[in-house]
Design an enzyme around this catalytic site. Structure first.
Site, PDB file in Angstrom:
ATOM      1  N   TYR A 119       0.811  -1.195  -0.157  1.00 22.76           N
ATOM      2  CA  TYR A 119      -0.080   0.050   0.091  1.00 22.76           C
ATOM      3  C   TYR A 119       1.065   1.132   0.059  1.00 22.76           C
ATOM      4  CZ  TYR A 119      -3.576  -3.589   1.002  1.00 22.76           C
ATOM      5  OH  TYR A 119      -4.361  -4.651   1.038  1.00 22.76           O
ATOM      6  N   ASP A 266      20.337  -7.071   1.243  1.00 21.25           N
ATOM      7  CA  ASP A 266      20.861  -5.624   1.833  1.00 21.25           C
ATOM      8  C   ASP A 266      21.888  -5.719   2.800  1.00 21.25           C
ATOM      9  OD1 ASP A 266      18.504  -4.499   0.554  1.00 21.25           O
ATOM     10  OD2 ASP A 266      17.150  -4.919   2.139  1.00 21.25           O
TER      11      ASP A 266
END
Length: 346
Positions: A119, A266
């Site tokens: 979202y 990462d």
């Protein structure tokens, strides 16, 4: 390649600046479909902020720069990332746009059962642009770390990335993690070309073999991407290969008892950057990348406590045989610290 330029002698200059969107992440309380999960735990997630957090935990000065909403989720992101020791003073608050959030299942991201619900459309970070971001602050590190997620967020974000990867005198070392997320480029067939063009402007590029434009193997990736001074091709459980000038260095991955297959990419970038900032040889940079990735893989969530620097240095210095015999499981980053504490305690 080493990092030239100013070191952290003033509060305004840091080792690494990481720019990109971070979101509030909702992690399922139990395995299963999102439709069946009854509750979620809140965490943080963002490729660039993950790198900044790991580097700060490893003893470097790091600054995360982004935009978040003037809302409670924005407050949480700034506070949580700042709690890792990351400088968040340059994060902008947007009163007209929300902070992005996403939900994911507990399964491995590599399986078909994994679900992610984003979202983030119209988020505060998607409004980052050359006009509304402090370019001096963004360029205030010895290294500027970027990823291919940002240009997918909006046309303005893409233009900002083009500006930051343009080769100009005096810029910091530009690190770029390709981070190709096909879901973010849905309906845009130019995504791979955009990422390739941006990578060509970077000094240091990280790319997974599985996301490298359909090319076959590290050598083919290097042939398509000769511009970066240093190119690191991540090969999953096989290892990683670095191309630096005429030299090629490969280091096998470690054997790891995986707890959660998230955040390893990462963490690898953070380990490699940490060793780069310290001026270590490329072989040791790759090994530190693998060690940081192992820390992430053996802990739940995207972020994990990195090994102490002297512990990581000792492991990175092992001969090839001993490196190949290493097997790391949950708690390995803390084991040596506990042992040393026991020695000191009468």
């Amino acid at each position: 390649m080493t990092v030239d330029g100013p070191r952290s002698t003033t509060p305004d200059v840091v080792d690494v600046v990481a720019l990109g969107e971070s979101m509030v992440t909702f992690l399922p309380s139990v395995p299963g479909r999102l439709a069946d999960v009854p509750s979620f735990d809140r965490a943080i997630g963002g490729a660039e902020s993950n790198v900044a957090c790991v580097l700060a935990a490893a003893g470097h000065t790091a600054r995360w720069i982004s935009r978040v909403g003037a809302d409670g989720f924005g407050d949480h992101l700034v506070e949580a990332i700042g709690a890792y020791g990351v400088d968040v003073s340059a994060v902008r608050r947007d009163p007209g746009r929300p902070t992005g959030v996403y939900f994911r299942t507990a399964g491995d991201r590599a399986t078909d059962a994994h679900e992610v619900a984003y979202y983030r459309a119209g988020s505060a970070a998607s409004a980052m642009s050359v006009r509304n971001m402090d370019l001096d602050a963004i360029r205030s590190g010895r290294v500027l770390h970027l990823s291919g997620i940002t240009p997918a967020l909006s046309a303005d974000c893409h233009a900002l990335m083009r500006e930051l990867t343009a080769r100009r005198p005096g810029r910091p070392l530009v690190s770029f993690d390709v981070n190709h997320r096909p879901g973010l480029w849905r309906g845009d067939a130019d995504g791979p070309r955009v990422l390739l063009d941006l990578a060509r402007g970077a000094d240091l590029v990280f790319v997974g073999e599985d996301e490298a434009w359909g090319l076959g193997g590290p050598e083919a990736v290097r042939a398509a991407l000769p511009e970066p001074e240093l190119l690191v091709v991540k090969q999953g459980a096989t290892g990683a290969t670095a191309f630096h000038g005429p030299h090629v260095t490969s280091v096998p991955a470690l054997t790891v008892d995986v707890v959660a297959a998230v955040g390893a990419g990462d963490a690898f970038a953070a380990g490699f950057l940490s060793a780069t900032l310290r001026g270590l040889p490329v072989r040791e940079r790759l090994r530190h990348g693998h060690l940081m990735a192992a820390a992430a893989l053996t802990a739940p969530g995207d972020l994990a406590t990195p090994p102490a620097r002297d512990h990581a240095d000792r492991l990175a210095a092992l001969d090839d045989g001993a490196w190949g015999r290493l097997r790391l499981g949950p708690g390995w980053t803390q084991a040596e610290a506990r042992a040393e504490e026991e020695v000191r305690t009468p």
